[in-house]
Design a protein around this motif. Structure first.
Motif, PDB file in Angstrom:
ATOM      1  N   PRO A 157      20.507   9.787 -25.699  1.00 53.87           N
ATOM      2  CA  PRO A 157      20.746   9.213 -24.370  1.00 53.87           C
ATOM      3  C   PRO A 157      19.739   9.705 -23.338  1.00 53.87           C
ATOM      4  O   PRO A 157      19.268  10.842 -23.398  1.00 53.87           O
ATOM      5  N   SER A 158      19.431   8.831 -22.398  1.00 56.03           N
ATOM      6  CA  SER A 158      18.507   9.176 -21.318  1.00 56.03           C
ATOM      7  C   SER A 158      19.264   9.188 -19.999  1.00 56.03           C
ATOM      8  O   SER A 158      19.888   8.193 -19.627  1.00 56.03           O
ATOM      9  N   LEU A 159      19.258  10.324 -19.313  1.00 57.19           N
ATOM     10  CA  LEU A 159      19.914  10.455 -18.014  1.00 57.19           C
ATOM     11  C   LEU A 159      18.936  11.064 -17.027  1.00 57.19           C
ATOM     12  O   LEU A 159      18.111  11.908 -17.395  1.00 57.19           O
ATOM     13  N   ASP A 160      19.051  10.647 -15.762  1.00 58.73           N
ATOM     14  CA  ASP A 160      18.238  11.293 -14.745  1.00 58.73           C
ATOM     15  C   ASP A 160      19.027  12.433 -14.106  1.00 58.73           C
ATOM     16  O   ASP A 160      20.256  12.516 -14.223  1.00 58.73           O
ATOM     17  N   ILE A 161      18.315  13.313 -13.460  1.00 56.32           N
ATOM     18  CA  ILE A 161      18.935  14.500 -12.866  1.00 56.32           C
ATOM     19  C   ILE A 161      19.960  14.121 -11.813  1.00 56.32           C
ATOM     20  O   ILE A 161      20.994  14.786 -11.655  1.00 56.32           O
ATOM     21  N   GLY A 162      19.729  13.020 -11.116  1.00 55.23           N
ATOM     22  CA  GLY A 162      20.677  12.589 -10.097  1.00 55.23           C
ATOM     23  C   GLY A 162      22.045  12.282 -10.669  1.00 55.23           C
ATOM     24  O   GLY A 162      23.080  12.663 -10.085  1.00 55.23           O
ATOM     25  N   ALA A 163      22.090  11.605 -11.834  1.00 56.99           N
ATOM     26  CA  ALA A 163      23.370  11.282 -12.466  1.00 56.99           C
ATOM     27  C   ALA A 163      24.087  12.552 -12.927  1.00 56.99           C
ATOM     28  O   ALA A 163      25.312  12.669 -12.804  1.00 56.99           O
ATOM     29  N   VAL A 164      23.326  13.504 -13.434  1.00 57.20           N
ATOM     30  CA  VAL A 164      23.916  14.770 -13.874  1.00 57.20           C
ATOM     31  C   VAL A 164      24.488  15.521 -12.670  1.00 57.20           C
ATOM     32  O   VAL A 164      25.599  16.057 -12.715  1.00 57.20           O
ATOM     33  N   LYS A 165      23.740  15.547 -11.580  1.00 56.26           N
ATOM     34  CA  LYS A 165      24.176  16.255 -10.371  1.00 56.26           C
ATOM     35  C   LYS A 165      25.471  15.653  -9.828  1.00 56.26           C
ATOM     36  O   LYS A 165      26.408  16.387  -9.474  1.00 56.26           O
ATOM     37  N   ARG A 166      25.564  14.320  -9.793  1.00 55.69           N
ATOM     38  CA  ARG A 166      26.782  13.668  -9.284  1.00 55.69           C
ATOM     39  C   ARG A 166      27.993  14.013 -10.136  1.00 55.69           C
ATOM     40  O   ARG A 166      29.079  14.312  -9.612  1.00 55.69           O
ATOM     41  N   LEU A 167      27.825  13.993 -11.461  1.00 57.47           N
ATOM     42  CA  LEU A 167      28.931  14.342 -12.352  1.00 57.47           C
ATOM     43  C   LEU A 167      29.399  15.765 -12.101  1.00 57.47           C
ATOM     44  O   LEU A 167      30.606  16.028 -11.957  1.00 57.47           O
ATOM     45  N   LEU A 168      28.474  16.701 -12.044  1.00 57.71           N
ATOM     46  CA  LEU A 168      28.825  18.109 -11.904  1.00 57.71           C
ATOM     47  C   LEU A 168      29.539  18.375 -10.581  1.00 57.71           C
ATOM     48  O   LEU A 168      30.506  19.150 -10.531  1.00 57.71           O
ATOM     49  N   GLU A 169      29.093  17.746  -9.543  1.00 55.29           N
ATOM     50  CA  GLU A 169      29.690  18.001  -8.231  1.00 55.29           C
ATOM     51  C   GLU A 169      31.024  17.273  -8.063  1.00 55.29           C
ATOM     52  O   GLU A 169      31.924  17.770  -7.382  1.00 55.29           O
ATOM     53  N   GLN A 170      31.202  16.135  -8.727  1.00 57.42           N
ATOM     54  CA  GLN A 170      32.481  15.434  -8.675  1.00 57.42           C
ATOM     55  C   GLN A 170      33.574  16.211  -9.395  1.00 57.42           C
ATOM     56  O   GLN A 170      34.725  16.241  -8.957  1.00 57.42           O
ATOM     57  N   ARG A 171      33.206  16.859 -10.510  1.00 58.04           N
ATOM     58  CA  ARG A 171      34.223  17.546 -11.310  1.00 58.04           C
ATOM     59  C   ARG A 171      34.622  18.895 -10.721  1.00 58.04           C
ATOM     60  O   ARG A 171      35.706  19.391 -11.008  1.00 58.04           O
ATOM     61  N   SER A 172      33.762  19.521  -9.903  1.00 57.88           N
ATOM     62  CA  SER A 172      34.072  20.866  -9.419  1.00 57.88           C
ATOM     63  C   SER A 172      34.025  21.017  -7.903  1.00 57.88           C
ATOM     64  O   SER A 172      34.480  22.046  -7.383  1.00 57.88           O
ATOM     65  N   ARG A 173      33.460  20.015  -7.226  1.00 61.62           N
ATOM     66  CA  ARG A 173      33.316  20.095  -5.765  1.00 61.62           C
ATOM     67  C   ARG A 173      32.420  21.242  -5.320  1.00 61.62           C
ATOM     68  O   ARG A 173      32.503  21.713  -4.187  1.00 61.62           O
ATOM     69  N   ILE A 174      31.575  21.733  -6.230  1.00 60.26           N
ATOM     70  CA  ILE A 174      30.634  22.807  -5.894  1.00 60.26           C
ATOM     71  C   ILE A 174      29.222  22.276  -6.130  1.00 60.26           C
ATOM     72  O   ILE A 174      28.966  21.585  -7.128  1.00 60.26           O
ATOM     73  N   GLU A 175      28.318  22.579  -5.239  1.00 59.65           N
ATOM     74  CA  GLU A 175      26.954  22.074  -5.364  1.00 59.65           C
ATOM     75  C   GLU A 175      26.303  22.589  -6.651  1.00 59.65           C
ATOM     76  O   GLU A 175      26.398  23.773  -6.987  1.00 59.65           O
TER      77      GLU A 175
END
Length: 308
Positions: free
Chosen positions: A7-25
């Protein structure tokens, strides 16, 4: 059959997932080289370092939480899984980041001093207590093996019908790539001839224990990652790890260590041949699917030159 692309993902998609799941930057998100089946990123969150992996293969991380608990609880330096879930059609798994970089990135001439640690940690992993489980081959979500015997598993891994897996329609490789049917069938016949020697031995096997899945700080082995684990003969891991430190007899180092530990290894030669053919067959079709001709040619020559 075209080469598999992870799979190919950009850093922006990874960042959104991480911050949505934990509410931490999430900070310092960076893609990681290596990994043929998963897209991997390092990141920091709350001052700590983590790893997130993404895969589009069904059931990619179903076993990972069980494996991490099993190994970490018995002193094996394996990363603890902290969370997993779905991002659209992709599965993801988040784990702690262990210290060190890949052994594969250490210059070959500098790896010799890591031999004692390599032997110690892989041996410890292969000797974890699995007496509460039954079965051979792939682990299910509860930690049990999915086959009653080693022979059943070995035959099933290379059967033609592999619906819904990475190897679906894999025999098309005979017609669309450089995979040679006569060579594959010769090596498969040898695998099944040696299988009775491997069959009585049931241990936790990492099953992908190469230099890209071993971590080091340059002085010690700091971790083992990305198990594609099975229950079977631990010589399978030795047959993979033997290439991790070029120019050194890794197999003999393991034998010496096992002898000092009082661990008997009956039918060692036959079991090692069985292990090499089991992993070698997988390597042949994988290199063909990925289009890696030099790696295929090297492995082909190695397997055909193995003698009893």
């Amino acid at each position: 059959m075209t080469a598999y692309e992870k799979p190919s993902l950009d850093i922006g998609a990874v960042k959104r997932l991480l911050e949505q799941r934990s509410r931490i930057e999430a900070e310092d998100i960076a893609p990681v080289s290596g990994g043929n089946l998963s897209s991997v990123f390092f990141f920091k969150q709350g001052g700590k370092e983590f790893v997130i992996r993404f895969s589009d293969l069904a059931g990619s991380y179903d076993r990972e939480r069980y494996i991490s608990r099993l190994l970490a609880s018995q002193g094996v330096p394996y990363p603890r899984v902290l969370d997993d879930g779905k991002l659209g059609s992709l599965s993801y798994s988040i784990s702690e980041k262990l210290e060190g970089g890949m052994l594969a990135d250490v210059p070959e001439e500098q790896r010799g001093g890591l031999m004692p640690d390599l032997v110690k940690h892989i041996s410890a992993m292969n000797r974890v207590d699995v007496s509460s489980t039954r079965g051979y081959g792939w682990l299910d979500g509860s930690g049990g093996g999915t086959y009653e015997t080693w022979e059943q598993f070995a035959a099933d891994v290379y059967k033609e019908e592999q619906n819904g897996t990475f190897w679906e329609n894999w025999t098309e490789l005979y017609h669309t790539t450089f995979l040679e049917k006569d060579v594959f069938e010769e090596c498969y016949a040898r695998l099944m001839a040696y299988a009775p020697y491997n069959a009585p031995h049931r241990h936790f096997v990492h099953n992908d224990c190469h230099a890209w899945n071993l971590l080091t700080d340059g002085r010690t082995i700091t971790g083992i990652i990305d198990a594609n684990c099975i229950y079977g003969d631990f010589l399978i891991d030795l047959s993979i790890a033997e290439s991790a430190i070029p120019g050194h007899d890794v197999i003999q180092a393991f034998r010496d260590y096992q002898e000092r530990q009082g661990i008997a290894m009956p039918h060692f030669k036959e079991r090692l041949l069985g292990a090499r053919h089991y992993k070698g067959l997988d390597g042949l079709r994988f290199y063909a699917k990925m289009g890696w001709r030099p790696a295929y040619d090297y492995l082909r020559g190695f397997l055909l030159n193995l003698t009893s």
